[in-house]
Write an enzyme that holds these catalytic residues in place. Structure first.
Site, PDB file in Angstrom:
ATOM      1  N   THR A  12       0.810  -1.215   0.000  1.00 18.09           N
ATOM      2  CA  THR A  12       0.000   0.000   0.000  1.00 18.09           C
ATOM      3  C   THR A  12       0.845   1.267   0.000  1.00 18.09           C
ATOM      4  O   THR A  12       0.495   2.268  -0.621  1.00 18.09           O
ATOM      5  CB  THR A  12      -0.941  -0.009   1.219  1.00 18.09           C
ATOM      6  OG1 THR A  12      -1.887  -1.065   1.070  1.00 18.09           O
ATOM      7  CG2 THR A  12      -1.696   1.306   1.359  1.00 18.09           C
ATOM      8  N   ASP A  80      -0.441  -6.813   4.859  1.00 18.06           N
ATOM      9  CA  ASP A  80      -1.190  -8.071   4.968  1.00 18.06           C
ATOM     10  C   ASP A  80      -0.339  -9.194   5.550  1.00 18.06           C
ATOM     11  O   ASP A  80      -0.830  -9.999   6.355  1.00 18.06           O
ATOM     12  CB  ASP A  80      -1.718  -8.496   3.593  1.00 18.06           C
ATOM     13  CG  ASP A  80      -2.938  -7.696   3.169  1.00 18.06           C
ATOM     14  OD1 ASP A  80      -3.460  -6.913   3.988  1.00 18.06           O
ATOM     15  OD2 ASP A  80      -3.373  -7.841   2.004  1.00 18.06           O
TER      16      ASP A  80
END
Length: 328
Positions: A12, A80
């Site tokens: 991200t 993640d």
């Protein structure tokens, strides 16, 4: 302050909008008041869910080379699987040099993007001699967590990383790392390696479980972690299938709860922790199932199994090393 090598993997923090495009490592660092002696390694540009054991074995090798040359290290990736990368590096990169793993919860194009602040804090940690001998650290939201304890606990919050049961070991205040306490032992009980060809299964038990997923743990796998109920409990009918697996491969008993340790002898009925351990399962202690899988993978990669079976005492000792009984 020491030299720092930055490894960018994507995630991200490098996302260009919501599609698959990723910024280069140089673009991620652009605009940041980074020290002049930062060395950049544009290692990968992928979402962290797509990282493989081959990627992480190569990353660990490059990190080991950097820290052996006297550099601190920052690994920048998606959140993640950040906790798994950090823990795996903690097992594979035994060094006194600071290694910080960071990322972001908000894309650079969104209001309140947290990437630059997280990266600045991680650079400060990796460059500070006071952060040596702490093992691999997870640095986000100005908190410093030991990799062995850190977990992602929320899908979107910028304060998603926490250390259940322990809390952070320090914080970054006005750009300066402040360490509150130190782990008493390194995470790895001995030098460990990672063989990407090894396969360790992770099976999470659920209400009404009849063990069908256990049937899929065949000769393709060299180990198994069971995310069991509570402090290490399973349905009574699954005891024998688990015992049969434990006679062939190491089977580690972890808790699916997300915090706390497995027990050993509080409950003694069929399917209890005492029953399962008596049938050959190995207690994970405080390690959550995902980290227990990585430790078992590294132990198997490092010779804890062989053609004549597996070294249960050695594997048990490695998990006991981290169980908090005055050892870690």
């Amino acid at each position: 302050m020491g030299r720092v090598t930055v490894f960018t993997l994507g995630g991200t923090i490098s996302a260009r909008g919501g599609d698959a495009n990723r910024m280069t490592g140089r673009e991620v660092l652009a605009g940041l008041d980074a020290p002049e002696d930062v060395v950049l390694r544009d290692f990968r540009r992928v979402p962290s869910a797509s990282l493989s054991f081959e990627d992480l074995a190569a990353l660990a090798e490059e990190v080991r080379t950097a820290v052996a040359d006297g550099s601190g290290a920052v690994v920048v990736q998606g959140t993640d699987t950040l906790e798994e990368t950090a823990f795996l590096l903690d097992l594979l990169c035994t060094t006194e040099q600071p290694i910080a793993v960071t990322g972001a919860m908000r894309r650079p194009d969104l209001p309140g993007a947290d990437g630059p602040a997280n990266l600045a804090a991680a650079l400060a940690v990796a460059a500070d001699p006071a952060c040596r001998d702490l093992g691999v650290l997870v640095v986000l939201a100005d908190e410093i967590h030991a990799a062995r304890h850190a977990r992602k606990t929320h899908t979107t919050s910028i304060a998603t990383f926490a250390s259940p049961g322990t809390g952070p070991i320090g914080a970054v205040v006005e750009g300066e790392p402040r360490i509150l306490f130190r782990p008493t032992t390194p995470t790895a009980p001995c030098p460990l390696t990672l063989d990407p060809a090894i396969r360790v299964a992770l099976v999470t038990l659920s209400l009404g479980d009849r063990g069908e997923l256990l049937e899929a743990v065949d000769e393709r796998f060299q180990g198994l972690v069971v995310a069991a109920f509570g402090a290490g409990h399973a349905p009574a009918p699954l005891v024998e299938p688990l015992a049969a697996l434990a006679r062939r491969i190491p089977v580690v008993l972890a808790s699916r709860t997300g915090s706390g340790s497995t027990l050993a002898h509080t409950y003694r009925g069929p399917g209890s922790e005492h029953d399962l351990l008596h049938h050959g399962l190995i207690p994970a202690g405080r390690l959550d199932p995902a980290k227990a899988r990585l430790l078992l993978h590294a132990l198997v990669s490092s010779g804890a199994t062989g053609p004549h079976g597996y070294d249960r005492p050695r594997i048990t000792a490695a998990f006991t090393h981290l169980n908090g009984s005055g050892l870690a």
